[in-house]
Design a protein around this motif. Structure first.
Motif, PDB file in Angstrom:
ATOM      1  N   VAL A 446      18.947  87.156  50.503  1.00  0.00           N
ATOM      2  CA  VAL A 446      17.643  87.774  50.408  1.00  0.00           C
ATOM      3  C   VAL A 446      17.450  87.937  49.348  1.00  0.00           C
ATOM      4  O   VAL A 446      16.139  87.599  48.765  1.00  0.00           O
ATOM      5  N   LEU A 447      17.972  88.728  48.443  1.00  0.00           N
ATOM      6  CA  LEU A 447      17.466  88.798  47.189  1.00  0.00           C
ATOM      7  C   LEU A 447      17.430  87.864  46.138  1.00  0.00           C
ATOM      8  O   LEU A 447      16.594  87.527  45.035  1.00  0.00           O
ATOM      9  N   VAL A 448      18.569  86.654  46.411  1.00  0.00           N
ATOM     10  CA  VAL A 448      18.349  85.430  45.505  1.00  0.00           C
ATOM     11  C   VAL A 448      16.899  84.757  46.033  1.00  0.00           C
ATOM     12  O   VAL A 448      16.180  84.107  44.887  1.00  0.00           O
ATOM     13  N   VAL A 449      16.664  84.615  47.199  1.00  0.00           N
ATOM     14  CA  VAL A 449      15.290  84.283  47.607  1.00  0.00           C
ATOM     15  C   VAL A 449      14.254  84.957  46.834  1.00  0.00           C
ATOM     16  O   VAL A 449      13.149  84.431  46.401  1.00  0.00           O
ATOM     17  N   MET A 450      14.307  86.033  47.055  1.00  0.00           N
ATOM     18  CA  MET A 450      13.133  87.146  46.163  1.00  0.00           C
ATOM     19  C   MET A 450      13.353  86.682  44.733  1.00  0.00           C
ATOM     20  O   MET A 450      12.024  86.616  44.235  1.00  0.00           O
ATOM     21  N   ALA A 451      14.472  86.580  43.984  1.00  0.00           N
ATOM     22  CA  ALA A 451      14.290  86.144  42.546  1.00  0.00           C
ATOM     23  C   ALA A 451      13.577  84.898  42.404  1.00  0.00           C
ATOM     24  O   ALA A 451      12.797  84.780  41.535  1.00  0.00           O
ATOM     25  N   VAL A 452      13.715  83.843  43.175  1.00  0.00           N
ATOM     26  CA  VAL A 452      13.335  82.518  43.063  1.00  0.00           C
ATOM     27  C   VAL A 452      11.821  82.518  43.275  1.00  0.00           C
ATOM     28  O   VAL A 452      11.048  81.963  42.651  1.00  0.00           O
ATOM     29  N   LEU A 453      11.263  83.390  44.456  1.00  0.00           N
ATOM     30  CA  LEU A 453      10.160  83.371  44.689  1.00  0.00           C
ATOM     31  C   LEU A 453       9.064  84.239  43.700  1.00  0.00           C
ATOM     32  O   LEU A 453       8.068  83.642  43.209  1.00  0.00           O
ATOM     33  N   THR A 454       9.715  85.181  43.072  1.00  0.00           N
ATOM     34  CA  THR A 454       9.110  85.876  42.091  1.00  0.00           C
ATOM     35  C   THR A 454       8.860  85.276  40.815  1.00  0.00           C
ATOM     36  O   THR A 454       7.994  85.396  39.975  1.00  0.00           O
ATOM     37  N   THR A 455       9.742  84.431  40.613  1.00  0.00           N
ATOM     38  CA  THR A 455       9.656  83.451  39.364  1.00  0.00           C
ATOM     39  C   THR A 455       8.782  82.088  39.383  1.00  0.00           C
ATOM     40  O   THR A 455       8.075  81.672  38.539  1.00  0.00           O
ATOM     41  N   VAL A 456       9.051  81.657  40.787  1.00  0.00           N
ATOM     42  CA  VAL A 456       7.963  80.521  41.033  1.00  0.00           C
ATOM     43  C   VAL A 456       6.462  80.846  41.027  1.00  0.00           C
ATOM     44  O   VAL A 456       5.471  79.921  40.591  1.00  0.00           O
ATOM     45  N   MET A 457       6.150  81.982  41.537  1.00  0.00           N
ATOM     46  CA  MET A 457       4.815  82.283  41.498  1.00  0.00           C
ATOM     47  C   MET A 457       4.370  82.623  40.185  1.00  0.00           C
ATOM     48  O   MET A 457       2.876  83.084  40.072  1.00  0.00           O
ATOM     49  N   THR A 458       4.866  82.845  39.216  1.00  0.00           N
ATOM     50  CA  THR A 458       4.183  83.448  37.709  1.00  0.00           C
ATOM     51  C   THR A 458       3.517  82.431  37.182  1.00  0.00           C
ATOM     52  O   THR A 458       2.273  82.537  36.789  1.00  0.00           O
ATOM     53  N   GLY A 459       3.740  81.084  37.181  1.00  0.00           N
ATOM     54  CA  GLY A 459       2.949  80.005  36.663  1.00  0.00           C
ATOM     55  C   GLY A 459       1.579  79.899  37.263  1.00  0.00           C
ATOM     56  O   GLY A 459       0.456  79.973  36.876  1.00  0.00           O
TER      57      GLY A 459
END
Length: 502
Positions: A446-459
């Motif tokens: 779950v936390l890996v998915v959170m890390a990916v989502l928070t990075t993807v949404m930045t741009g």
């Protein structure tokens, strides 16, 4: 900056940046297909050659094991190159493509369709060596992060940066600790106490990925803009706080209580102080002597490897993770443009990023099993709470603190968006927590998915706020920045003094 790629030389055809990686990937896949054709990717019957098992009756040849490892490395390098290239085309950091590639190859997708596909990329007989190489890549990566860490930025930072750094860490950390009570049953590893779990979850909620942020700032055209400079400085300060909090959580986990962890924390702090105070002058003196004696690059490379892995081993003995020692070792290395030692370290980091580090991130992705989460209502609720806590805590903590320090609302929100990117650093922290027994596999997923989502949404979020700068408007892509960047939009037209530390 970390993860920065050299700019394309003038006159170099664009097709080379596409064709060459494809040719390398094709060659790597050719090696893999040839290896599989000889049965090298298939485990021996009865578990021979598996982890913990004995050698087959006829004996396992060293060349066979090595070939399996090389074939697996070739396969991982090929898919990681393709995933990173696709991520760049979509405006994302390459590490997102590498992790997503691992997700696709792991038990969440491809392994469901083709149950034997995992053996192609991680043959059973080669897993111990591949795991070791992945850890080597992680330690070398943290060594590189430490070598490029600029502590002078923190010493020069003023009131605004100090306030924003604290707000962007404290508020999500507190929210993470409070939410730990709600997800403890679902996310905590067996036998771990609530206090170390809560400390770790708070740390995970407050992480900012300094290396990935550097790449995002560059590709958004903000490297020469005060917003990008402030984001990088705040991220550096957040890194220092985060590593300290993670070390405390691991010390508490190993000692069993906060009071018992006091000795480990004090020992780790004392060790770091001695290394920084005594190690830096010694390393710099050794570097100057090596220049006068014209020491070969091979000897310098060996010295760097000994430094990185020795300190990693010592911090592991103290009771904190080896990544702390690797980071600490990196801060001792003088990073000077034109230096022979810096050139060796740069080449080492380049090889690691292209070969061993992708192995680590792809292996992380392959350990994430989304099917175990999607079918469990409690895990889905806990995961949603983790994502909301991470995003809201980071955005609110940064935005409110920056606005209170005098920045305009849109720039304050943009700073919060930038510091919300977790990426590489979060993955490293999560893996350390999983290895230390602080969280279970479901929490890791779950936390890996959170890390990916928070990075993807930045741009996309920066683009929505109109805070990105076009290459033609004085961005970093021009190679040289004007003395005063020409505004590309209303946000960039804000006077630079509003963004400078007071």
């Amino acid at each position: 900056m970390m993860n920065d790629l050299p700019s394309r030389p003038a006159g170099t055809p664009r097709w080379r940046g596409i064709v060459y990686p494809l040719l390398i990937s094709a060659a790597a896949l050719g090696v893999l297909v040839a290896a599989l054709g000889f049965g090298l990717g298939v485990p021996d019957p009865g578990g021979a050659g598996a982890v913990g098992g004995g050698p087959p009756s006829g004996g396992t040849h060293v060349s066979e094991t090595v070939l399996r490892v090389v074939a697996a490395l070739a396969a991982v390098a090929a898919v990681a190159t393709a995933g990173g290239w696709l991520a760049r085309k979509l405006g994302q950091p390459p590490v997102i493509g590498e992790i997503a590639t691992g997700l696709l190859l792991g038990p969440s997708f491809l392994a469901v369709l083709l149950p034997g596909s995992v053996e192609v990329f991680f043959p059973t007989a080669a897993k111990p060596l591949l795991g070791l190489l992945a850890q080597v890549g992680l330690i070398l990566f943290m060594f590189a992060v430490g070598s490029e860490f600029d502590g002078s930025q923190l010493r020069r930072s003023g009131r605004i940066v100090g306030a924003v750094s604290q707000g962007s860490m404290i508020i999500p950390f507190v929210l993470g600790v409070l939410s730990a009570a709600l997800v403890y049953r679902e996310f905590a590893a067996g036998g771990i106490g609530f206090v170390p779990f809560a400390l770790f979850l708070g740390t995970a909620m407050s992480i900012t990925a300094f290396p990935v942020l550097a790449r995002i700032v560059q590709e958004s055209g903000l490297a020469r803009h005060p917003l990008g400079t402030m984001a990088m400085t705040c991220a550096a300060a957040c890194d220092v706080i985060a590593w300290g909090a993670l070390a405390a959580a691991m010390a508490v986990a190993s000692a069993g209580s906060i009071w018992g962890a006091g000795g480990t924390v004090l020992l780790a702090a004392g060790f770091a102080a001695v290394v920084l105070l005594a190690g830096r002058p010694l390393v710099r003196a050794a570097d100057r002597w090596a220049d006068r004696a014209r020491v070969s690059s091979a000897a310098r490379l060996l010295a760097l490897l000994l430094l990185a892995f020795s300190l990693a081993w010592l911090t592991d003995l103290i009771g904190v993770h080896s990544i702390f020692g690797a980071f600490l070792a990196g801060t001792l290395v003088p990073h000077r443009k034109g230096s022979a030692l810096t050139a060796v370290q740069t080449r080492l980091d380049s090889v690691n990023r292209r070969l061993l580090l992708p192995l680590f991130f792809v292996s992380v992705g392959m350990t994430v099993d989304l099917t175990q989460v999607t079918g469990h209502a409690g895990l889905l609720l806990a995961g949603a709470l983790a994502v909301v806590t991470a995003v809201v805590g980071k955005l609110a903590g940064t935005t409110v603190t920056a606005r209170a320090a005098g920045l305009p609302w849109r720039l304050s929100l943009g700073l919060g968006v930038l510091l919300n990117a977790r990426g590489v650093t979060e993955i490293v922290v999560l893996r350390a927590g999983l290895d230390a027994g602080l969280i279970n596999q479901n929490a890791f997923t779950v936390l890996v998915v959170m890390a990916v989502l928070t990075t993807v949404m930045t741009g996309p979020a920066l683009h929505l706020l109109k805070l990105t700068r076009r290459p033609g408007a004085g961005s970093v892509h021009e190679g040289t920045a004007p003395a005063s960047p020409a505004p590309a939009d209303n946000a960039s037209a804000t006077p630079a003094k509003e963004m400078e530390p007071a």
